[in-house]
Scaffold this motif. Structure first.
Motif, PDB file in Angstrom:
ATOM      1  N   ASN A  68       6.479   4.717  -1.654  1.00  0.00           N
ATOM      2  CA  ASN A  68       6.312   5.570  -0.570  1.00  0.00           C
ATOM      3  C   ASN A  68       5.524   6.801  -0.789  1.00  0.00           C
ATOM      4  OD1 ASN A  68       8.252   3.637   0.578  1.00  0.00           O
ATOM      5  ND2 ASN A  68       9.854   5.081   0.746  1.00  0.00           N
ATOM      6  N   GLN A  69       5.674   7.335  -2.119  1.00  0.00           N
ATOM      7  CA  GLN A  69       4.731   8.478  -2.188  1.00  0.00           C
ATOM      8  C   GLN A  69       3.357   8.307  -2.215  1.00  0.00           C
ATOM      9  OE1 GLN A  69       6.119   9.674  -6.103  1.00  0.00           O
ATOM     10  NE2 GLN A  69       7.674  11.097  -5.336  1.00  0.00           N
ATOM     11  N   THR A  70       2.937   6.856  -2.695  1.00  0.00           N
ATOM     12  CA  THR A  70       1.663   6.370  -2.534  1.00  0.00           C
ATOM     13  C   THR A  70       1.243   6.398  -1.053  1.00  0.00           C
ATOM     14  OG1 THR A  70       1.603   5.442  -4.553  1.00  0.00           O
ATOM     15  CG2 THR A  70      -0.024   4.853  -3.126  1.00  0.00           C
ATOM     16  N   ILE A  71       2.127   5.754  -0.121  1.00  0.00           N
ATOM     17  CA  ILE A  71       1.826   5.544   1.143  1.00  0.00           C
ATOM     18  C   ILE A  71       1.603   7.044   1.929  1.00  0.00           C
ATOM     19  CG2 ILE A  71       2.772   4.669   3.305  1.00  0.00           C
ATOM     20  CD1 ILE A  71       3.722   2.259   1.858  1.00  0.00           C
ATOM     21  N   GLU A  72       2.538   7.981   1.575  1.00  0.00           N
ATOM     22  CA  GLU A  72       2.318   9.360   2.290  1.00  0.00           C
ATOM     23  C   GLU A  72       1.139  10.064   1.949  1.00  0.00           C
ATOM     24  OE1 GLU A  72       6.044  10.919   0.465  1.00  0.00           O
ATOM     25  OE2 GLU A  72       7.288   9.782   1.783  1.00  0.00           O
ATOM     26  N   LYS A  73       0.564   9.722   0.698  1.00  0.00           N
ATOM     27  CA  LYS A  73      -0.844  10.392   0.664  1.00  0.00           C
ATOM     28  C   LYS A  73      -1.847  10.280   1.683  1.00  0.00           C
ATOM     29  CE  LYS A  73       0.241  10.740  -4.671  1.00  0.00           C
ATOM     30  NZ  LYS A  73      -0.011  10.303  -5.544  1.00  0.00           N
ATOM     31  N   GLN A  74      -2.206   9.123   1.913  1.00  0.00           N
ATOM     32  CA  GLN A  74      -3.055   8.647   2.777  1.00  0.00           C
ATOM     33  C   GLN A  74      -2.782   7.354   3.654  1.00  0.00           C
ATOM     34  OE1 GLN A  74      -6.429   8.482  -0.034  1.00  0.00           O
ATOM     35  NE2 GLN A  74      -7.147   6.278   1.062  1.00  0.00           N
ATOM     36  N   PRO A  75      -3.072   7.328   4.685  1.00  0.00           N
ATOM     37  CA  PRO A  75      -2.688   6.124   5.735  1.00  0.00           C
ATOM     38  C   PRO A  75      -3.459   4.854   5.436  1.00  0.00           C
ATOM     39  CG  PRO A  75      -3.884   7.671   7.170  1.00  0.00           C
ATOM     40  CD  PRO A  75      -3.686   8.257   5.594  1.00  0.00           C
ATOM     41  N   VAL A  76      -4.809   4.882   4.910  1.00  0.00           N
ATOM     42  CA  VAL A  76      -5.727   3.740   4.813  1.00  0.00           C
ATOM     43  C   VAL A  76      -6.181   3.427   3.323  1.00  0.00           C
ATOM     44  CG1 VAL A  76      -7.793   2.492   5.784  1.00  0.00           C
ATOM     45  CG2 VAL A  76      -6.309   3.770   7.343  1.00  0.00           C
ATOM     46  N   TYR A  77      -6.057   2.534   2.801  1.00  0.00           N
ATOM     47  CA  TYR A  77      -6.416   2.115   1.361  1.00  0.00           C
ATOM     48  C   TYR A  77      -7.429   0.742   1.488  1.00  0.00           C
ATOM     49  CZ  TYR A  77      -3.370   5.421  -0.670  1.00  0.00           C
ATOM     50  OH  TYR A  77      -2.350   6.541  -1.020  1.00  0.00           O
ATOM     51  N   THR A  78      -8.057   0.861   0.416  1.00  0.00           N
ATOM     52  CA  THR A  78      -8.578  -0.593   0.115  1.00  0.00           C
ATOM     53  C   THR A  78      -7.741  -1.210  -0.882  1.00  0.00           C
ATOM     54  OG1 THR A  78     -10.031   0.284  -1.697  1.00  0.00           O
ATOM     55  CG2 THR A  78     -11.121   0.116   0.268  1.00  0.00           C
ATOM     56  N   ILE A  79      -7.667  -2.338  -1.291  1.00  0.00           N
ATOM     57  CA  ILE A  79      -6.863  -2.964  -2.244  1.00  0.00           C
ATOM     58  C   ILE A  79      -6.895  -2.249  -3.694  1.00  0.00           C
ATOM     59  CG2 ILE A  79      -6.192  -5.101  -3.714  1.00  0.00           C
ATOM     60  CD1 ILE A  79      -6.687  -6.516  -1.050  1.00  0.00           C
ATOM     61  N   LYS A  80      -8.208  -2.131  -4.005  1.00  0.00           N
ATOM     62  CA  LYS A  80      -8.578  -1.337  -5.066  1.00  0.00           C
ATOM     63  C   LYS A  80      -7.847   0.009  -5.276  1.00  0.00           C
ATOM     64  CE  LYS A  80     -12.318  -0.588  -8.540  1.00  0.00           C
ATOM     65  NZ  LYS A  80     -13.622  -0.983  -8.959  1.00  0.00           N
ATOM     66  N   GLU A  81      -8.123   0.857  -4.178  1.00  0.00           N
ATOM     67  CA  GLU A  81      -7.589   2.257  -3.985  1.00  0.00           C
ATOM     68  C   GLU A  81      -6.078   2.298  -4.245  1.00  0.00           C
ATOM     69  OE1 GLU A  81     -11.013   4.400  -1.218  1.00  0.00           O
ATOM     70  OE2 GLU A  81      -9.328   3.252  -0.283  1.00  0.00           O
ATOM     71  N   TYR A  82      -5.544   1.423  -3.341  1.00  0.00           N
ATOM     72  CA  TYR A  82      -4.033   1.609  -3.538  1.00  0.00           C
ATOM     73  C   TYR A  82      -3.489   1.030  -4.693  1.00  0.00           C
ATOM     74  CZ  TYR A  82       0.547   0.014  -2.126  1.00  0.00           C
ATOM     75  OH  TYR A  82       2.083  -0.040  -1.946  1.00  0.00           O
ATOM     76  N   LEU A  83      -4.042  -0.077  -5.381  1.00  0.00           N
ATOM     77  CA  LEU A  83      -3.555  -0.463  -6.760  1.00  0.00           C
ATOM     78  C   LEU A  83      -3.874   0.892  -7.640  1.00  0.00           C
ATOM     79  CD1 LEU A  83      -4.298  -4.180  -6.914  1.00  0.00           C
ATOM     80  CD2 LEU A  83      -2.205  -3.021  -6.498  1.00  0.00           C
ATOM     81  N   SER A  84      -4.906   1.462  -7.532  1.00  0.00           N
ATOM     82  CA  SER A  84      -5.450   2.423  -8.501  1.00  0.00           C
ATOM     83  C   SER A  84      -4.271   3.599  -8.316  1.00  0.00           C
ATOM     84  CB  SER A  84      -6.652   2.860  -8.205  1.00  0.00           C
ATOM     85  OG  SER A  84      -6.817   4.098  -9.017  1.00  0.00           O
ATOM     86  N   GLU A  85      -3.973   3.872  -6.945  1.00  0.00           N
ATOM     87  CA  GLU A  85      -3.218   5.062  -6.567  1.00  0.00           C
ATOM     88  C   GLU A  85      -1.756   4.842  -7.072  1.00  0.00           C
ATOM     89  OE1 GLU A  85      -2.314   8.730  -5.695  1.00  0.00           O
ATOM     90  OE2 GLU A  85      -4.056   8.087  -5.511  1.00  0.00           O
TER      91      GLU A  85
END
Length: 100
Positions: A68-85
């Protein structure tokens, strides 16, 4: 078959709970008893609390906080960005837990 005349816990019984509040959890807190970990979110604007989920393991509740904290940071990610975050957020939480 359960007796239909009895509902819930026995009269007079009290479930003992404890609370985990930590700056690392942000607007989340975990209320737990001998059976479950309840993840609660407090809306910073309205100050209303909402139960996000019920978990049998603390690790599962913490994973939900991280997601949830990751999702709150920005609404759109690439898969690589999301996993990194996710990894960064998890590492930060582990650091806080291990060194404070």
């Amino acid at each position: 078959m359960a007796n239909p005349n009895f509902k819930g816990r026995q009269a007079g019984s009290v479930k003992k709970t404890s609370l985990i509040e930590d700056p690392a959890l942000g607007d989340y807190k975990i209320i737990f008893d001998e059976e479950t970990y309840n993840l609660v979110f407090t809306d910073p604007l309205t100050k209303k609390e909402k139960v996000i989920g019920y978990y049998t393991q603390l690790g599962s509740a913490l994973k939900k906080v991280i997601k949830n904290q990751t999702i709150e940071k920005q609404p759109v990610y690439t898969i690589k960005e999301y996993l990194s975050e996710l990894e960064t957020t998890l590492t930060n939480l582990k650091t806080i837990i291990n060194y404070e």
